[in-house]
Design an enzyme around this catalytic site. Structure first.
Site, PDB file in Angstrom:
ATOM      1  N   LYS A 277      12.383  -2.506   3.074  1.00 15.86           N
ATOM      2  CA  LYS A 277      13.741  -1.734   1.587  1.00 15.86           C
ATOM      3  C   LYS A 277      14.575  -1.410   2.155  1.00 15.86           C
ATOM      4  O   LYS A 277      14.555  -0.546   3.177  1.00 15.86           O
ATOM      5  CB  LYS A 277      12.470  -0.861   0.903  1.00 15.86           C
ATOM      6  CG  LYS A 277      11.229  -1.476  -0.030  1.00 15.86           C
ATOM      7  CD  LYS A 277      10.302  -0.550  -0.225  1.00 15.86           C
ATOM      8  CE  LYS A 277       9.120  -0.897  -1.080  1.00 15.86           C
ATOM      9  NZ  LYS A 277       9.719  -1.783  -1.876  1.00 15.86           N
ATOM     10  N   ARG A 352      -0.243  -7.381  -3.342  1.00 16.65           N
ATOM     11  CA  ARG A 352      -1.340  -8.807  -4.275  1.00 16.65           C
ATOM     12  C   ARG A 352      -2.079  -9.256  -3.149  1.00 16.65           C
ATOM     13  O   ARG A 352      -3.068  -9.739  -3.167  1.00 16.65           O
ATOM     14  CB  ARG A 352       0.102  -9.722  -4.740  1.00 16.65           C
ATOM     15  CG  ARG A 352       0.444 -10.338  -3.541  1.00 16.65           C
ATOM     16  CD  ARG A 352       1.512 -11.114  -4.276  1.00 16.65           C
ATOM     17  NE  ARG A 352       2.475 -10.330  -5.221  1.00 16.65           N
ATOM     18  CZ  ARG A 352       3.765 -10.404  -6.016  1.00 16.65           C
ATOM     19  NH1 ARG A 352       4.284 -11.535  -5.810  1.00 16.65           N
ATOM     20  NH2 ARG A 352       5.019  -9.623  -6.280  1.00 16.65           N
TER      21      ARG A 352
HETATM   22  N1  BES Z   1       5.702  -1.471  -4.377  1.00 18.95           N
HETATM   23  C1  BES Z   1       5.766  -2.402  -4.495  1.00 18.95           C
HETATM   24  C2  BES Z   1       6.179  -2.582  -6.113  1.00 18.95           C
HETATM   25  C3  BES Z   1       7.204  -1.399  -6.730  1.00 18.95           C
HETATM   26  C4  BES Z   1       8.611  -1.345  -7.222  1.00 18.95           C
HETATM   27  C5  BES Z   1       6.268   0.189  -7.705  1.00 18.95           C
HETATM   28  C6  BES Z   1       9.116   0.368  -7.449  1.00 18.95           C
HETATM   29  C7  BES Z   1       7.418   0.786  -7.559  1.00 18.95           C
HETATM   30  C8  BES Z   1       8.566   1.285  -8.046  1.00 18.95           C
HETATM   31  C9  BES Z   1       5.849  -3.542  -4.171  1.00 18.95           C
HETATM   32  O1  BES Z   1       4.720  -3.702  -3.731  1.00 18.95           O
HETATM   33  C10 BES Z   1       6.611  -4.576  -3.914  1.00 18.95           C
HETATM   34  O2  BES Z   1       7.571  -4.094  -3.376  1.00 18.95           O
HETATM   35  N2  BES Z   1       7.118  -5.095  -4.650  1.00 18.95           N
HETATM   36  C11 BES Z   1       7.734  -6.520  -5.181  1.00 18.95           C
HETATM   37  C12 BES Z   1       7.998  -7.968  -5.022  1.00 18.95           C
HETATM   38  C13 BES Z   1       8.723  -9.214  -4.921  1.00 18.95           C
HETATM   39  C14 BES Z   1       8.937  -8.905  -2.934  1.00 18.95           C
HETATM   40  C15 BES Z   1       8.075  -9.978  -4.686  1.00 18.95           C
HETATM   41  C16 BES Z   1       9.837  -6.207  -5.926  1.00 18.95           C
HETATM   42  O3  BES Z   1       8.897  -5.846  -6.706  1.00 18.95           O
HETATM   43  O4  BES Z   1      10.391  -5.971  -5.903  1.00 18.95           O
HETATM   44 ZN    ZN Z   2       5.900  -3.917  -1.161  1.00 22.65          ZN
END
Ligand code: BES
Ligand code: ZN
Ligand code: ZN
Length: 499
Positions: A277, A352
């Site tokens: 990230k 997931r």
């Molecule tokens: N933990 C994150 C989702 C999240 C984002 C929670 C903002 C709280 C606040 C999750 O693991 C993630 O990174 N999801 C990605 C999925 C994508 C790579 C398909 C996302 O939502 O960007």
């Molecule tokens: Zn994530």
């Protein structure tokens, strides 16, 4: 009203180094005690102004106060307690009273002995009493902080709620206290920095809480998980120096009416892994990526006290998601607990992957319903914002129950379509049963469709709480930081579940 068992975790957790907050003890009284230094009085938008307020409706109106929910006037007095006129609208719902209690507490924060006289405004049933108690305690929450002197003390020396004394009302106050105490725990855990709370730390906390709160715990470590074939959790954990933990919490009442399984995402810190990230504000709050696990654990701590009639099995699936030389790579294929394989296209879609194992295990228990709760997708946040969580599922009865519970608890959810017929193909993989991400759109839906591959034929609902896990500032009964969202929602759902 005070029950020592309510506060057990603060005592028994003294051996962990992280600070836990203590909710103020709530007492009830038939009238305002002499010792009160602040008295919040409900004022409706029509009809007579209660005499205690000491101001006429016209005087209040001149202060811009019309008795609407959210409004208040603080009236200091030369002798005697400060009076806070709190608007409750024309005919307050439980939700209005929860908000009104929060407004009262936010206005009374410099006082030590606070009395809320809000219940006489409504029909004063147990739901109203519960709501007032929750509004007051939840608004009084603040994170103790990792500071030289963490502020773990209750906010008020005394918090008194004026009630009719009727048994149902007293019970409502006590239930409000139990639910709020659980929410404090969920908030504390999610607010805790990642180095202070890894999967093994959470194991200590869970096993510490279990005896006093009447649930059993089985802990599965990395070796157990290997044997069990939990390739999703192990895959995500590969980049971390910290081992994973999967915990199974069971609450079994005598002659259970039904059986619900809860599964919580416990990513103790989500760096994204190899799909790292960016170091922005969102990365900082990824310590809260275990908010789903915190909600499940917190729910489990209430079931004995609330005398839940259903059997509840809680799965808490815990690991960090880290990049390193040993980390899971893009293109890797993982074999999940139920035998299905997943090609990893983005290591940041890790929630997931670990839930796949948790859900597969939950299915094996043959519960009547499974509810999972997870900070799963930014897409849920983009779609519904910070106040509303997404719900998707295959079990219309479970979704219905959650929708009712959302109404009752003031934790709103909105159903999104689980469009397998149209969108399942977005998860197709050349080398495995599926890949772990869909396309650029409908991310909340494709994530849920992915999860549905692991729920077999058990009625299932999924809560995506990515948007609702935190607030940026104090707002009604939600205090700045982690919200503990989903805790009261899950409690209400498992209490009221019947197949
Ligand atoms: N933990 C994150 C989702 C999240 C984002 C929670 C903002 C709280 C606040 C999750 O693991 C993630 O990174 N999801 C990605 C999925 C994508 C790579 C398909 C996302 O939502 O960007
Ligand atoms: Zn994530
Ligand atoms: Zn995550």
């Amino acid at each position: 009203m005070f029950s020592p068992s309510l506060f057990v975790h603060n005592v028994s957790m003294a051996n962990t180094s992280i600070p836990f907050s203590t909710p103020s003890a709530v007492v009830t009284a038939r009238s305002v005690p002499r010792s009160a230094s602040a008295i919040a009085v409900a004022v409706r938008s029509t009809g007579a102004v209660p005499r205690t307020v000491g101001m006429s409706r016209r005087d209040l109106e001149r202060q811009g106060f019309a008795g609407e929910v959210g409004q208040s006037v603080v009236i200091p007095r030369r002798d005697g307690a400060t009076v806070i006129a709190v608007g409750v609208g024309e005919r307050p719902s439980s939700g209005d009273l929860r908000d009104a209690a929060a407004v009262a507490v936010r206005n009374a924060q410099r006082h030590q002995d606070v009395t809320l006289d809000l219940l006489s405004a409504g029909s004063s049933n147990s739901a109203d009493a519960r709501a007032v108690t929750e509004g007051a305690l939840l608004a009084a929450y603040r994170y103790p902080g990792i500071t030289a002197k963490p502020d773990t003390q209750p906010r008020f020396a005394s918090l008194t709620i004026v009630t009719s004394g009727a048994a149902a009302v007293e019970r409502g106050v006590r239930e409000g206290e139990i639910r709020s105490r659980a929410t404090y725990l969920a908030r504390d855990l999610a607010n805790t920095p990642p180095a202070h709370l890894n999967a093994r730390d959470l194991e200590v906390i869970v096993t510490d809480l279990a005896p006093a709160h009447g649930f059993d715990v089985e802990v599965f470590d990395e070796n157990d998980l290997e044997e069990m074939g939990c390739g999703g959790l192990l895959g995500v954990n590969k980049g971390s120096v910290e081992p994973p933990r999967l915990m199974r919490l069971t609450y079994t009442p005598r002659n259970p009416r039904g059986h619900v399984a809860l599964v919580g995402k416990g990513v103790m810190y989500d760096s994204g892994g190899i799909s790292l990230k960016p170091s922005d504000a969102f990365h900082v709050v990824m310590k809260m990526d275990m908010s789903g696990a915190a909600a499940v654990l917190s729910t489990m701590t209430t079931l004995k006290d609330l005398r839940c009639r259903n059997q509840v099995t809680g799965y808490i699936v815990c690991t960090d998601n880290m990049p390193s030389g040993s980390a899971m790579k893009l293109g890797d294929v993982l074999t999940m607990r139920n035998g299905k394989t997943v090609e990893v296209h983005n290591t940041d879609a890790e929630g997931r992957l670990i839930l796949a194992d948790g859900l597969s295990l939950a299915v094996e228990d043959k519960p009547e319903a499974i509810i999972d709760i997870a900070t799963l997708t930014g897409a849920a946040m983009a779609a519904l914002g910070p106040d509303i969580a997404a719900v998707l599922g295959t079990g219309s009865k479970v979704v219905e129950q959650l929708t009712e519970s959302a109404e009752a608890t003031g934790e709103p959810i909105w159903e999104m379509p689980l469009e397998k017929a149209r969108y399942r193909k977005l998860l197709d993989s050349n080398v495995a049963d599926m890949r772990n991400i869909g396309g650029p759109y409908a991310g909340c839906i494709t994530a849920a469709i992915f999860l549905s591959e692991f729920t077999a034929d058990v009625p299932w609902a999924h809560l995506d709480i990515a948007g609702t896990m935190k607030v940026d500032g104090d707002e009604s009964w939600r205090s700045k930081g982690a919200t503990g969202f989903g805790t009261r929602l899950l409690i209400d759902a498992v209490m009221n579940w019947s197949a």
